[in-house]
Design a protein around this motif. Structure first.
Motif, short mmCIF file in Angstrom:
data_model
loop_
_atom_site.label_atom_id
_atom_site.label_comp_id
_atom_site.label_asym_id
_atom_site.label_seq_id
_atom_site.Cartn_x
_atom_site.Cartn_y
_atom_site.Cartn_z
N LEU A 12 0.81 -1.21 0.00
CA LEU A 12 0.00 0.00 0.00
C LEU A 12 0.85 1.26 0.00
O LEU A 12 0.43 2.30 -0.52
CB LEU A 12 -0.96 -0.01 1.19
N GLU A 13 2.03 1.21 0.58
CA GLU A 13 2.94 2.35 0.51
C GLU A 13 3.35 2.59 -0.95
O GLU A 13 3.46 3.73 -1.38
CB GLU A 13 4.19 2.10 1.36
N ASP A 14 3.56 1.49 -1.68
CA ASP A 14 3.94 1.60 -3.10
C ASP A 14 2.77 1.98 -3.98
O ASP A 14 2.95 2.63 -5.01
CB ASP A 14 4.55 0.28 -3.59
N ASP A 15 1.58 1.55 -3.60
CA ASP A 15 0.39 1.81 -4.41
C ASP A 15 -0.76 2.25 -3.49
O ASP A 15 -1.66 1.47 -3.18
CB ASP A 15 -0.02 0.55 -5.18
N PRO A 16 -0.71 3.51 -3.03
CA PRO A 16 -1.70 3.97 -2.06
C PRO A 16 -3.13 4.04 -2.58
O PRO A 16 -4.06 4.17 -1.80
CB PRO A 16 -1.19 5.35 -1.66
N LEU A 20 -9.45 -2.67 -2.58
CA LEU A 20 -9.46 -3.88 -1.74
C LEU A 20 -9.33 -5.15 -2.57
O LEU A 20 -8.62 -6.08 -2.18
CB LEU A 20 -10.72 -3.92 -0.88
N ASN A 21 -9.95 -5.19 -3.73
CA ASN A 21 -9.83 -6.39 -4.56
C ASN A 21 -8.41 -6.55 -5.10
O ASN A 21 -7.94 -7.67 -5.29
CB ASN A 21 -10.87 -6.41 -5.69
N GLU A 22 -7.69 -5.45 -5.30
CA GLU A 22 -6.29 -5.53 -5.72
C GLU A 22 -5.42 -6.03 -4.56
O GLU A 22 -4.46 -6.79 -4.77
CB GLU A 22 -5.79 -4.18 -6.21
N MET A 23 -5.75 -5.63 -3.35
CA MET A 23 -5.05 -6.12 -2.17
C MET A 23 -5.29 -7.62 -2.02
O MET A 23 -4.38 -8.39 -1.71
CB MET A 23 -5.52 -5.39 -0.92
N LYS A 52 -6.01 8.21 3.56
CA LYS A 52 -5.68 9.63 3.52
C LYS A 52 -4.21 9.86 3.90
O LYS A 52 -3.50 10.61 3.24
CB LYS A 52 -6.60 10.37 4.48
N ALA A 53 -3.75 9.20 4.94
CA ALA A 53 -2.37 9.37 5.39
C ALA A 53 -1.40 8.81 4.37
O ALA A 53 -0.35 9.41 4.10
CB ALA A 53 -2.17 8.69 6.74
N VAL A 54 -1.73 7.67 3.78
CA VAL A 54 -0.84 7.06 2.80
C VAL A 54 -0.77 7.93 1.56
O VAL A 54 0.30 8.14 0.99
CB VAL A 54 -1.31 5.63 2.45
N GLN A 55 -1.89 8.48 1.12
CA GLN A 55 -1.88 9.33 -0.06
C GLN A 55 -1.07 10.60 0.20
O GLN A 55 -0.36 11.06 -0.69
CB GLN A 55 -3.31 9.69 -0.46
N ALA A 56 -1.13 11.14 1.39
CA ALA A 56 -0.35 12.33 1.71
C ALA A 56 1.14 12.01 1.66
O ALA A 56 1.93 12.78 1.12
CB ALA A 56 -0.72 12.87 3.09
#
Length: 72
Positions: A12-16, A20-23, A52-56
């Protein structure tokens, strides 16, 4: 299981913007682990993961977006 959670958070850090289906597909591809979207959602909530935090943080990595946020 903690290793799997950490790998998911790294993913998720690489792809924020991952859905959910991709996860779910990532977990299957990496670990052949079949899990429901509801379970993934619950685990992320328990881990206090916020999109929100990951996207930031992802925006902070981008020079162009960093300048836009700073008004440069």
């Amino acid at each position: 299981m903690l290793i799997v959670l950490q790998r998911l958070l790294d993913f998720l850090e690489d792809d924020p913007t991952a859905y959910l289906n991709e996860m779910q597909q990532f977990l299957y591809d990496e670990y052949e682990l079949e899990t429901s979207i509801a379970t993934i959602s619950c685990i992320l909530k328990h881990a206090k993961w916020l999109r929100k935090a990951v996207q930031a943080r992802a925006a902070e990595r981008s020079e162009l977006l960093r300048r836009a946020w700073q008004g440069i």
